[in-house]
Design a protein around this motif. Sequence first.
Motif, PDB file in Angstrom:
ATOM      1  N   MET A 116      67.126  -9.094 -48.242  1.00 13.82           N
ATOM      2  CA  MET A 116      66.877  -8.848 -46.815  1.00 13.82           C
ATOM      3  C   MET A 116      65.962  -9.883 -46.171  1.00 13.82           C
ATOM      4  N   GLY A 117      66.182 -10.042 -44.868  1.00 13.94           N
ATOM      5  CA  GLY A 117      65.253 -10.828 -44.056  1.00 13.94           C
ATOM      6  C   GLY A 117      64.884 -10.000 -42.843  1.00 13.94           C
ATOM      7  N   CYS A 118      63.718 -10.242 -42.237  1.00 12.44           N
ATOM      8  CA  CYS A 118      63.427  -9.559 -40.975  1.00 12.44           C
ATOM      9  C   CYS A 118      62.798 -10.540 -40.002  1.00 12.44           C
ATOM     10  N   TYR A 119      63.069 -10.294 -38.713  1.00 11.15           N
ATOM     11  CA  TYR A 119      62.842 -11.301 -37.691  1.00 11.15           C
ATOM     12  C   TYR A 119      62.327 -10.639 -36.414  1.00 11.15           C
ATOM     13  N   GLY A 120      61.051 -10.839 -36.086  1.00 13.46           N
ATOM     14  CA  GLY A 120      60.456 -10.161 -34.926  1.00 13.46           C
ATOM     15  C   GLY A 120      60.136 -11.109 -33.782  1.00 13.46           C
ATOM     16  N   ILE A 121      60.246 -10.588 -32.564  1.00 14.64           N
ATOM     17  CA  ILE A 121      59.762 -11.319 -31.386  1.00 14.64           C
ATOM     18  C   ILE A 121      58.950 -10.343 -30.537  1.00 14.64           C
ATOM     19  N   GLY A 122      57.796 -10.770 -30.101  1.00 13.87           N
ATOM     20  CA  GLY A 122      56.978  -9.950 -29.206  1.00 13.87           C
ATOM     21  C   GLY A 122      57.488 -10.095 -27.777  1.00 13.87           C
ATOM     22  N   VAL A 123      58.466  -9.237 -27.420  1.00 10.40           N
ATOM     23  CA  VAL A 123      59.142  -9.371 -26.126  1.00 10.40           C
ATOM     24  C   VAL A 123      58.153  -9.258 -24.970  1.00 10.40           C
ATOM     25  N   SER A 124      57.333  -8.194 -24.986  1.00  7.80           N
ATOM     26  CA  SER A 124      56.409  -8.031 -23.859  1.00  7.80           C
ATOM     27  C   SER A 124      55.295  -9.077 -23.891  1.00  7.80           C
ATOM     28  N   ARG A 125      54.891  -9.518 -25.088  1.00  7.35           N
ATOM     29  CA  ARG A 125      53.849 -10.553 -25.172  1.00  7.35           C
ATOM     30  C   ARG A 125      54.339 -11.887 -24.609  1.00  7.35           C
ATOM     31  N   LEU A 126      55.660 -12.074 -24.572  1.00  6.00           N
ATOM     32  CA  LEU A 126      56.189 -13.340 -24.042  1.00  6.00           C
ATOM     33  C   LEU A 126      55.830 -13.541 -22.571  1.00  6.00           C
ATOM     34  N   ILE A 127      55.707 -12.442 -21.822  1.00  4.59           N
ATOM     35  CA  ILE A 127      55.379 -12.606 -20.389  1.00  4.59           C
ATOM     36  C   ILE A 127      54.021 -13.309 -20.242  1.00  4.59           C
ATOM     37  N   PRO A 128      52.937 -12.770 -20.838  1.00  4.84           N
ATOM     38  CA  PRO A 128      51.670 -13.500 -20.720  1.00  4.84           C
ATOM     39  C   PRO A 128      51.714 -14.888 -21.363  1.00  4.84           C
ATOM     40  N   ALA A 129      52.475 -15.056 -22.424  1.00  3.24           N
ATOM     41  CA  ALA A 129      52.548 -16.381 -23.064  1.00  3.24           C
ATOM     42  C   ALA A 129      53.139 -17.400 -22.082  1.00  3.24           C
ATOM     43  N   ILE A 130      54.192 -16.997 -21.378  1.00  2.24           N
ATOM     44  CA  ILE A 130      54.822 -17.901 -20.402  1.00  2.24           C
ATOM     45  C   ILE A 130      53.845 -18.200 -19.257  1.00  2.24           C
ATOM     46  N   LYS A 132      63.331  -7.863 -18.280  1.00  4.74           N
ATOM     47  CA  LYS A 132      64.794  -7.783 -18.426  1.00  4.74           C
ATOM     48  C   LYS A 132      65.405  -9.162 -18.661  1.00  4.74           C
ATOM     49  N   LYS A 133      64.895 -10.168 -17.950  1.00  7.44           N
ATOM     50  CA  LYS A 133      65.433 -11.521 -18.106  1.00  7.44           C
ATOM     51  C   LYS A 133      65.126 -12.054 -19.504  1.00  7.44           C
ATOM     52  N   ILE A 134      63.921 -11.785 -19.980  1.00  2.96           N
ATOM     53  CA  ILE A 134      63.540 -12.218 -21.324  1.00  2.96           C
ATOM     54  C   ILE A 134      64.431 -11.516 -22.347  1.00  2.96           C
ATOM     55  N   GLU A 135      64.598 -10.205 -22.177  1.00  2.00           N
ATOM     56  CA  GLU A 135      65.434  -9.436 -23.102  1.00  2.00           C
ATOM     57  C   GLU A 135      66.858  -9.971 -23.142  1.00  2.00           C
ATOM     58  N   GLU A 136      67.385 -10.317 -21.985  1.00  2.00           N
ATOM     59  CA  GLU A 136      68.783 -10.760 -21.915  1.00  2.00           C
ATOM     60  C   GLU A 136      68.970 -12.084 -22.657  1.00  2.00           C
ATOM     61  N   ILE A 137      68.006 -12.988 -22.523  1.00  4.43           N
ATOM     62  CA  ILE A 137      68.080 -14.266 -23.238  1.00  4.43           C
ATOM     63  C   ILE A 137      68.057 -14.000 -24.747  1.00  4.43           C
ATOM     64  N   ILE A 138      67.160 -13.122 -25.168  1.00  4.98           N
ATOM     65  CA  ILE A 138      67.051 -12.815 -26.599  1.00  4.98           C
ATOM     66  C   ILE A 138      68.349 -12.175 -27.098  1.00  4.98           C
ATOM     67  N   SER A 184      41.771 -12.790 -19.375  1.00  4.26           N
ATOM     68  CA  SER A 184      42.476 -14.059 -19.516  1.00  4.26           C
ATOM     69  C   SER A 184      43.240 -14.361 -18.231  1.00  4.26           C
ATOM     70  N   VAL A 185      43.648 -15.618 -18.078  1.00  9.27           N
ATOM     71  CA  VAL A 185      44.384 -16.023 -16.876  1.00  9.27           C
ATOM     72  C   VAL A 185      45.628 -15.161 -16.688  1.00  9.27           C
ATOM     73  N   SER A 186      46.397 -14.999 -17.778  1.00  8.46           N
ATOM     74  CA  SER A 186      47.656 -14.263 -17.641  1.00  8.46           C
ATOM     75  C   SER A 186      47.403 -12.797 -17.309  1.00  8.46           C
ATOM     76  N   HIS A 187      46.360 -12.234 -17.909  1.00  8.86           N
ATOM     77  CA  HIS A 187      46.042 -10.837 -17.630  1.00  8.86           C
ATOM     78  C   HIS A 187      45.687 -10.671 -16.158  1.00  8.86           C
ATOM     79  N   ARG A 188      44.827 -11.579 -15.655  1.00  7.90           N
ATOM     80  CA  ARG A 188      44.440 -11.512 -14.240  1.00  7.90           C
ATOM     81  C   ARG A 188      45.656 -11.662 -13.330  1.00  7.90           C
ATOM     82  N   LEU A 189      46.511 -12.628 -13.638  1.00  4.76           N
ATOM     83  CA  LEU A 189      47.669 -12.867 -12.766  1.00  4.76           C
ATOM     84  C   LEU A 189      48.667 -11.713 -12.829  1.00  4.76           C
ATOM     85  N   VAL A 226      49.044  -6.973 -21.904  1.00  8.16           N
ATOM     86  CA  VAL A 226      50.161  -6.692 -22.810  1.00  8.16           C
ATOM     87  C   VAL A 226      50.233  -7.684 -23.976  1.00  8.16           C
ATOM     88  N   VAL A 227      49.263  -8.592 -24.094  1.00 11.06           N
ATOM     89  CA  VAL A 227      49.222  -9.481 -25.263  1.00 11.06           C
ATOM     90  C   VAL A 227      49.011  -8.651 -26.529  1.00 11.06           C
TER      91      VAL A 227
END
Length: 421
Positions: A286-300, A51-57, A20-25, A149-150
């Motif tokens: 209970m509620g649970c709430y996930g974010i794919g932190v490392s997947r966000l890099i290729p998504a961006i 780290k920047k993504i983590e800090e925003i989250i 994919s484009v993100s993987h190549r880049l 990392v997707v």
Amino acid sequence: MYWTRSFIATLKEAPEGAESVSHRLMLRTQMVRMLVAGVYSYLPLGWKVLKKIEEIIREEMVRAGAQEVLLPALQPVELWQKTGRDELLGETMLRVTDRRGRKLCLGPTHEEVVTQIAAGFVRSYRDLPFTLFQIQTKFRDELRPRFGVVRSCEFIMKDAYSFDRDDAGLDGMYEKMRLAYERIFGRMGLDFLTAKADSGVIGGDVSHEFMAPADSGEDVLYRCKLCNALYSEQDAQTSNCPHCDEDMEKIHALEVGHIFKLRGKYAEVLGVKFLDEAGRQQVVQMGCYGIGVSRLIPAIIEQNHDADGIIWPRAVAPYEVMIVSVNVADTEVVNAATLLDQQLEEAGVSVLVDDRDERAGVKFKDADLLGFPLRITIGKKWAQTKKFEVRDRRSQEVVQAAPQEVVATVVRLLEGARKDG
Ligand code: ATP
Ligand code: MG
């Protein structure tokens, strides 16, 4: 930072097998490197973005009232047997046996662990509500690790868990988290859609997925061209689309977040109960709430690139500015670059100086590939003109700036490159 002293390198071509484009880049910019299939190292540029993504989250989780914890990756399989999810996860779960013969797994998620902790803590309605979150490595033996990392076997997730006394409390926290997610993705410059989803192996009855449209996305959504309603592939197949069986737009997307109302599912089994004001025993909701932190890099990257490379939104760019000194044999040019680097760092702007003894063409290509928001060139005519050339990576606009105005120009242009609504 000076390129010649850094651990930064670029590749002209992506290694074979990047799909994919993100993987190549990500491979060409050496943000990550594969160790074995589905397992990646983060090198300095990739780590900075992470780290920047983590800090925003982290900021937005704290703003929503959640408290940070760190739960263990090693977990007893026995605990998973209590909820029946040992079998449900099956081969996705990576298992190890320690020297005492204890059966352990590397946590694919943490509902069991966090619920057990809550069971030892909650006694009365006065102990509620609370929400815990962590940013931590998860392990899943994926059938098909793909797109870098997707979909990897070791990845970083933000997972949060809320504990409330009743449905109304849970509904309130769920809504707060939904809004926090909107802020998080907005701040990163990510376009996303929210879709009602199937709760899968996590369980519960209400759940929403946050989907980032991307050509390489494995998930498929259908959007009604008439009313904009969104449906999952499953909805479309089981004709779960009430009035919208025509005029549907097909959208490929990456799942970047998923939130669930678990209600009493885990609390009941693992005994998270409390006494209410009337002394009656109740089950925690209970509620649970996930974010794919490392997947966000290729998504961006999927959403922010062109033919020449990445176009980082400012909030997650590894550096904000690349200074390109065209002739590193010219001491006047080198001094100008050094001084500008100092001035920008003092103004709070992060800078990479390309001080390599390379042709201008090579440096410009790399600057485009790495995609920091601004490139400042100290060109061949520096001695005569004393003008910096400031170029915006996204709009490709070029501004000439004299030494006394260049810092203000950069700060102004970076504000424009923020793209965080
Ligand atoms: P998927 O459907 O993509 O397999 P999931 O629904 O199993 O994901 P969740 O349990 O909801 O995943 O995990 C929360 C988030 O973690 C997901 O929304 C996704 O962004 C991310 N994620 C899940 N599996 C992986 C993986 N193998 N590699 C990278 N990120 C992942
Ligand atoms: Mg999911």
